[in-house]
Motif scaffolding. Sequence first.
Motif, PDB file in Angstrom:
ATOM      1  N   PRO A 320       9.796  55.918  78.882  1.00 25.21           N
ATOM      2  CA  PRO A 320       9.554  57.139  78.084  1.00 25.21           C
ATOM      3  C   PRO A 320      10.529  57.291  76.922  1.00 25.21           C
ATOM      4  O   PRO A 320      11.289  58.262  76.840  1.00 25.21           O
ATOM      5  N   PHE A 321      10.499  56.308  76.014  1.00 23.89           N
ATOM      6  CA  PHE A 321      11.336  56.363  74.818  1.00 23.89           C
ATOM      7  C   PHE A 321      10.524  56.951  73.672  1.00 23.89           C
ATOM      8  O   PHE A 321       9.534  56.359  73.252  1.00 23.89           O
ATOM      9  N   ALA A 322      10.942  58.098  73.181  1.00 23.98           N
ATOM     10  CA  ALA A 322      10.347  58.663  71.972  1.00 23.98           C
ATOM     11  C   ALA A 322      11.128  58.129  70.772  1.00 23.98           C
ATOM     12  O   ALA A 322      12.086  57.370  70.912  1.00 23.98           O
ATOM     13  N   ASN A 323      10.693  58.484  69.573  1.00 25.64           N
ATOM     14  CA  ASN A 323      11.441  58.114  68.380  1.00 25.64           C
ATOM     15  C   ASN A 323      12.829  58.752  68.437  1.00 25.64           C
ATOM     16  O   ASN A 323      12.973  59.914  68.816  1.00 25.64           O
ATOM     17  N   ILE A 324      13.833  57.991  68.062  1.00 28.22           N
ATOM     18  CA  ILE A 324      15.195  58.512  68.105  1.00 28.22           C
ATOM     19  C   ILE A 324      15.325  59.688  67.142  1.00 28.22           C
ATOM     20  O   ILE A 324      14.957  59.572  65.967  1.00 28.22           O
ATOM     21  N   PRO A 325      15.814  60.826  67.604  1.00 28.30           N
ATOM     22  CA  PRO A 325      15.987  61.969  66.694  1.00 28.30           C
ATOM     23  C   PRO A 325      16.903  61.604  65.527  1.00 28.30           C
ATOM     24  O   PRO A 325      17.911  60.909  65.702  1.00 28.30           O
ATOM     25  N   TYR A 326      16.533  62.064  64.355  1.00 30.29           N
ATOM     26  CA  TYR A 326      17.304  61.747  63.148  1.00 30.29           C
ATOM     27  C   TYR A 326      18.753  62.205  63.274  1.00 30.29           C
ATOM     28  O   TYR A 326      19.673  61.527  62.820  1.00 30.29           O
ATOM     29  N   ALA A 327      18.949  63.347  63.945  1.00 28.18           N
ATOM     30  CA  ALA A 327      20.304  63.890  64.078  1.00 28.18           C
ATOM     31  C   ALA A 327      21.191  63.016  64.946  1.00 28.18           C
ATOM     32  O   ALA A 327      22.419  63.133  64.889  1.00 28.18           O
ATOM     33  N   ASN A 328      20.610  62.137  65.773  1.00 25.88           N
ATOM     34  CA  ASN A 328      21.396  61.275  66.653  1.00 25.88           C
ATOM     35  C   ASN A 328      21.660  59.898  66.064  1.00 25.88           C
ATOM     36  O   ASN A 328      22.178  59.020  66.755  1.00 25.88           O
ATOM     37  N   ILE A 329      21.293  59.690  64.812  1.00 25.28           N
ATOM     38  CA  ILE A 329      21.571  58.418  64.143  1.00 25.28           C
ATOM     39  C   ILE A 329      22.860  58.581  63.350  1.00 25.28           C
ATOM     40  O   ILE A 329      22.952  59.454  62.478  1.00 25.28           O
ATOM     41  N   ASN A 330      23.855  57.752  63.633  1.00 24.40           N
ATOM     42  CA  ASN A 330      25.159  57.914  62.995  1.00 24.40           C
ATOM     43  C   ASN A 330      25.199  57.251  61.622  1.00 24.40           C
ATOM     44  O   ASN A 330      24.177  56.793  61.096  1.00 24.40           O
ATOM     45  N   SER A 331      26.400  57.170  61.040  1.00 27.26           N
ATOM     46  CA  SER A 331      26.540  56.650  59.678  1.00 27.26           C
ATOM     47  C   SER A 331      26.147  55.170  59.590  1.00 27.26           C
ATOM     48  O   SER A 331      25.626  54.722  58.554  1.00 27.26           O
ATOM     49  N   ILE A 332      26.378  54.427  60.666  1.00 29.17           N
ATOM     50  CA  ILE A 332      25.997  53.011  60.666  1.00 29.17           C
ATOM     51  C   ILE A 332      24.486  52.883  60.518  1.00 29.17           C
ATOM     52  O   ILE A 332      23.975  52.122  59.687  1.00 29.17           O
ATOM     53  N   GLY A 333      23.766  53.652  61.323  1.00 27.87           N
ATOM     54  CA  GLY A 333      22.310  53.592  61.265  1.00 27.87           C
ATOM     55  C   GLY A 333      21.753  54.115  59.956  1.00 27.87           C
ATOM     56  O   GLY A 333      20.797  53.560  59.408  1.00 27.87           O
ATOM     57  N   LYS A 334      22.360  55.175  59.439  1.00 23.19           N
ATOM     58  CA  LYS A 334      21.826  55.756  58.201  1.00 23.19           C
ATOM     59  C   LYS A 334      22.015  54.839  57.004  1.00 23.19           C
ATOM     60  O   LYS A 334      21.179  54.805  56.102  1.00 23.19           O
ATOM     61  N   GLN A 335      23.107  54.063  56.989  1.00 20.16           N
ATOM     62  CA  GLN A 335      23.266  53.107  55.895  1.00 20.16           C
ATOM     63  C   GLN A 335      22.232  51.983  55.996  1.00 20.16           C
ATOM     64  O   GLN A 335      21.703  51.530  54.975  1.00 20.16           O
ATOM     65  N   TRP A 336      21.943  51.548  57.209  1.00 19.17           N
ATOM     66  CA  TRP A 336      20.884  50.538  57.395  1.00 19.17           C
ATOM     67  C   TRP A 336      19.551  51.091  56.901  1.00 19.17           C
ATOM     68  O   TRP A 336      18.763  50.393  56.263  1.00 19.17           O
TER      69      TRP A 336
END
Length: 425
Positions: A320-336
């Motif tokens: 039961p994996f939904a899309n990862i909430p945007y608020a839980n993506i850190n700076s590493i993920g956001k730069q990617w």
Amino acid sequence: MSVPDLTPVSQTSAIILPVTGTHANVNSTSKPLPFGVYTGPAGSQSSTDFVSGAVDQVAYVYKKLGGDVLDIELTEYQVYAAYEEAVLEYSYLVNIHQAKNVLSDVIGATTGTFDHNGEVKVGPTGVATKLPQFTFAYSKRVSEGVASEAAVGGNRTYYSASFTTTANVQDYDLQTIISSSAATDNAMPFFGKVGNKKVTIRKVFYKSPYVMWRFFGYYGGLSVVGNLHNYGQWSDDSTFELIPTWQNKMQAMAFEDSVYTRISHYSYELRNNKIRIFPEPTGIGPDKIWFEFTVAEDPWDQDSDRDNGTDGVNNMNTVPFANIPYANINSIGKQWIRRFCLAVCKEMLGQVRGKFSTIPIPGESVTLNHADLLSQAQTEKEKLREELKTVLDELTYAKLGEQDAAKLDAANKVQQQIPITIFVG
């Protein structure tokens, strides 16, 4: 013939990427995002941070693709869509990584139902951002199967039944006996569960007279009562030898085998669930034979009286994996995400410019760079995917355990070189 005087309505392209985006346009109802996973209605993963990130991405794309020098034939809505795609792609790759980490521990756990965007409609929520407990669920499933076959536990239901012997009748069909009881006797726990399914006979026995306990002691146990709570059936002058528990267990098993083998006057032969009793019953011996059996079931059949996990998680698809909430993506993920979105924008721009390989101008023509854009976009997207996969593969729980073990070994080696302080009193 005179040459007409052409006065164009507009001297600039109708489609030009603006310098920056607009918050209101990200949630535009006239030109909504393709999926709207992060900008949906109330109750969904609506995120003001996502809107701000999408708006800033327009300025980033504008600068990176040379908007200050040459017009970029994209709309801000295309950048928003590319940004959403980048976030979903990041969520996809991270969820695959996490599924590899936890699948063996969540086998049989509660799954859910999902909507067209992959969001959980019914079932556990927030699982994608949680660290599950290590339950070794898959290993336990294998162990339960082995235990069931060895008759030392497991999750398979064992049933028991019996039949009355008839004098001078040596052969009995246990399959027929069980099927008849399962079809007619609703008091039986296996009522309606057999039909034409083959059953497996696990044990055959009959009740013989109970074996008398022997009293040990100087007086042969006669007239000795003693304290049964503390001593059992031993007299006060008995000598005890301290032996390990496993020896007691082996003695108990040997005693049980002796009861069924040496003390018993009857034996049997079982072929295709048809039993032959030796010697032939005469009406004097045991009048009833008992046996235990299991009913063949499909591995995915669910027990009616308990949840055995067959309707739970069985592979990556049902975690039961939904899309990862945007608020839980850190700076590493956001730069990617920013870099991947830029590659997607290059791809879209290449597709647009590819519709016109050249643009004629007075006395000359302009050749567009659609081929370069498409090639760069494809290469960059693939590199970004591989980069993220490589990093995630190095951060699996198994790899982290290896790293911790290496750190401990290194720390121990350092400690060995530190001299022990000599205390002088």
